[in-house]
Design an enzyme around this catalytic site. Structure first.
Site, mmCIF file in Angstrom:
data_model
loop_
_atom_site.group_PDB
_atom_site.id
_atom_site.type_symbol
_atom_site.label_atom_id
_atom_site.label_comp_id
_atom_site.label_asym_id
_atom_site.label_seq_id
_atom_site.Cartn_x
_atom_site.Cartn_y
_atom_site.Cartn_z
ATOM 1 C CG ASP A 85 3.507 1.674 9.499
ATOM 2 O OD1 ASP A 85 3.054 2.480 10.327
ATOM 3 O OD2 ASP A 85 3.466 1.879 8.270
ATOM 4 C CB ILE A 111 7.822 7.367 14.405
ATOM 5 C CG1 ILE A 111 9.062 6.488 14.200
ATOM 6 C CG2 ILE A 111 7.429 8.053 13.093
ATOM 7 C CD1 ILE A 111 10.283 7.209 13.708
ATOM 8 C CB CYS A 168 -4.234 6.586 11.293
ATOM 9 S SG CYS A 168 -4.778 5.052 10.526
ATOM 10 N NE ARG A 170 0.276 10.341 10.244
ATOM 11 C CZ ARG A 170 -0.275 9.216 9.770
ATOM 12 N NH1 ARG A 170 0.474 8.305 9.210
ATOM 13 N NH2 ARG A 170 -1.579 9.014 9.864
ATOM 14 N NE ARG A 209 -6.790 4.375 5.970
ATOM 15 C CZ ARG A 209 -5.732 4.687 6.711
ATOM 16 N NH1 ARG A 209 -5.727 4.397 7.995
ATOM 17 N NH2 ARG A 209 -4.691 5.265 6.173
ATOM 18 C CE LYS A 269 -1.729 1.640 3.925
ATOM 19 N NZ LYS A 269 -1.691 3.094 4.195
ATOM 20 C CG ASN A 270 2.590 2.600 3.546
ATOM 21 O OD1 ASN A 270 1.462 3.084 3.453
ATOM 22 N ND2 ASN A 270 3.081 2.161 4.693
#
Length: 417
Positions: A305, A327, A117, A122, A397, A22-23
């Site tokens: 993640d 993070i 999310c 961010r 997602r 996905k990323n």
């Protein structure tokens, strides 16, 4: 609203294929804004975020055609609307990735500030500063970033922090800028490299992707290309953790351990036996895992993640583990839900102290973000009795057909409408 019902206590076993990342796919789909020629992508995961991005690009005039099970053709020849509305952007932060390509090719973009999310701040300021250094005039008004430029020009950009989407946005914009752009303190993630590989196949001139300094020589135009999306390293890591937690023996296909060194090392520290093949990974779990401490940091260190998934496996491991999140400042929301299943977790600022317990008990829990959802699935797979996970739209997602894949490995899991 869909829920996931899990009957715990079954060790996972067998084989399952990993989907495209996905990323990696999201920024690569945005590369269609950089050319008037068609791009043909394969190994595209069928996910909520991907379909949202497809609708967003379609609203901008990009032709979108599905091609088989995992293929997609995007044609940016009809680009006519440089606006990403709040309604399209509010559920997906990656929509900010249209900003750089739109300004670079069309000279203007109006993009809503993103949602997604709720795992912490961010900010998009690094994207904006970078584009301003390249000559764009940018204003932020009524919740929208409005950028204009006759033609971007090459610049030397040093980001204040390592940002994956910021690096990707600026790299795409620089492909059509006049002259050389140097991005310092660039993100080194494999997904950045995959995007660079796609852009190079379109005619871009990029060197240094995967390092902290990326150089881009601008060209007048880019052309069409074919590109296969890389396998999803986070989905891979999640299924490895699920197998480890349940005492399983699984072989994951169509994936690679090349981008998972930090995760594989921690799983081996926990007592797992891991065999790496060219395009597959096998994990055999011990009778009981050993607790493993970790600290998240930008690639190639341990990925944020995967933090929630390792918190889940530490809940039933032997010993005490400390998890430090560096993070995002709000990424321990899953801890309270894991505690509902009987986990012993103490939060102290950016640290979580997890004391392993003998077993977890099924309960009703609620997903708070994408990776938190994955941690609850893992916990549910090992808990005694039934676990019902609410708000699994977060899960959809980022995980393609998760109940089908887990069922293929022997899990007792089904979607409840």
């Amino acid at each position: 609203m869909d829920k996931l019902l899990i009957q715990g206590g079954t060790a996972l076993s067998g084989e399952v294929a990993i989907s495209g990342a996905k990323n990696a796919a999201l920024p690569i789909l945005c590369a269609s804004l950089l050319t008037a020629e068609p791009l043909h992508f394969t190994n595209v995961p069928r996910l909520k975020d991907i379909s949202t991005m497809m609708r967003l690009l379609g609203d901008m005039g990009v032709g979108v055609t599905l091609d088989g099970i995992d293929g997609l053709v995007l044609d940016g020849g009809g680009l006519n609307n440089p606006v990403a509305s709040y309604e399209m952007v509010k559920t997906m932060r990656a929509a900010i990735l249209v900003l750089g390509p739109l300004v670079a090719r069309g000279g203007e973009a109006r993009v809503s500030l993103p949602g997604g999310c709720a795992i912490g701040a961010r900010p998009v300021d690094q994207h904006i500063k970078g584009l301003q250094a390249m000559g764009a005039e940018i204003t932020v008004e009524q919740g929208y970033v409005h950028a204009k430029a006759t033609r971007l020009r090459g610049a030397r950009i040093c980001t204040d922090m390592v940002t994956v989407t910021g690096t990707e946005n600026l790299m795409m914009a620089a492909c059509l800028a006049d002259g050389e752009t140097i991005i310092e303190n660039a993100a080194r993630e494999p997904e950045v490299v995959d995007l660079a590989n796609c852009l190079v196949s379109m005619g871009a001139r990029i060197s240094g992707a995967g390092t902290a300094v990326i150089r881009i020589q601008g060209v007048d135009q880019l052309h069409g290309a074919t590109h296969a999306i890389m396998p999803d390293r986070i989905e891979t890591g999640t299924y490895l953790c699920a197998a480890a937690a349940t005492g399983g023996d699984v072989r994951l296909l169509k994936t690679s351990a090349a981008y998972l060194d930090a995760v594989v090392d921690k799983l081996m520290d926990a007592g797992c036996e891991i065999t790496v093949e060219r395009d597959a990974i096998r994990l055999v779990a011990p009778p009981r895992l050993k607790a493993v401490s970790l600290r998240t940091a930008p690639y190639p260190a341990f990925p944020t993640d995967m933090q929630a998934q390792f918190m889940a496996i530490n809940c039933i491991a032997d010993g005490v583990a400390t998890i430090r999140e560096t993070i995002f400042e709000n990424r321990f929301m899953h801890a309270n839900e894991l505690a509902r299943l009987g986990a012993d977790i103490q939060i102290e600022g950016s640290n979580a102290i997890v004391r392993g317990v003998d077993h977890l008990e099924g309960a009703t829990v609620m997903a708070t973000d994408l990776r938190a959802s994955a941690s609850l699935v893992i916990a549910g797979l090992v808990a005694r009795g039934e676990t019902l996970i609410d708000r699994i739209y977060h899960l959809d997602r980022g995980y393609e057909h998760i109940e089908e894949k887990l069922s293929k490995l022997g899990a007792l899991v089904r979607r409840v409408h």
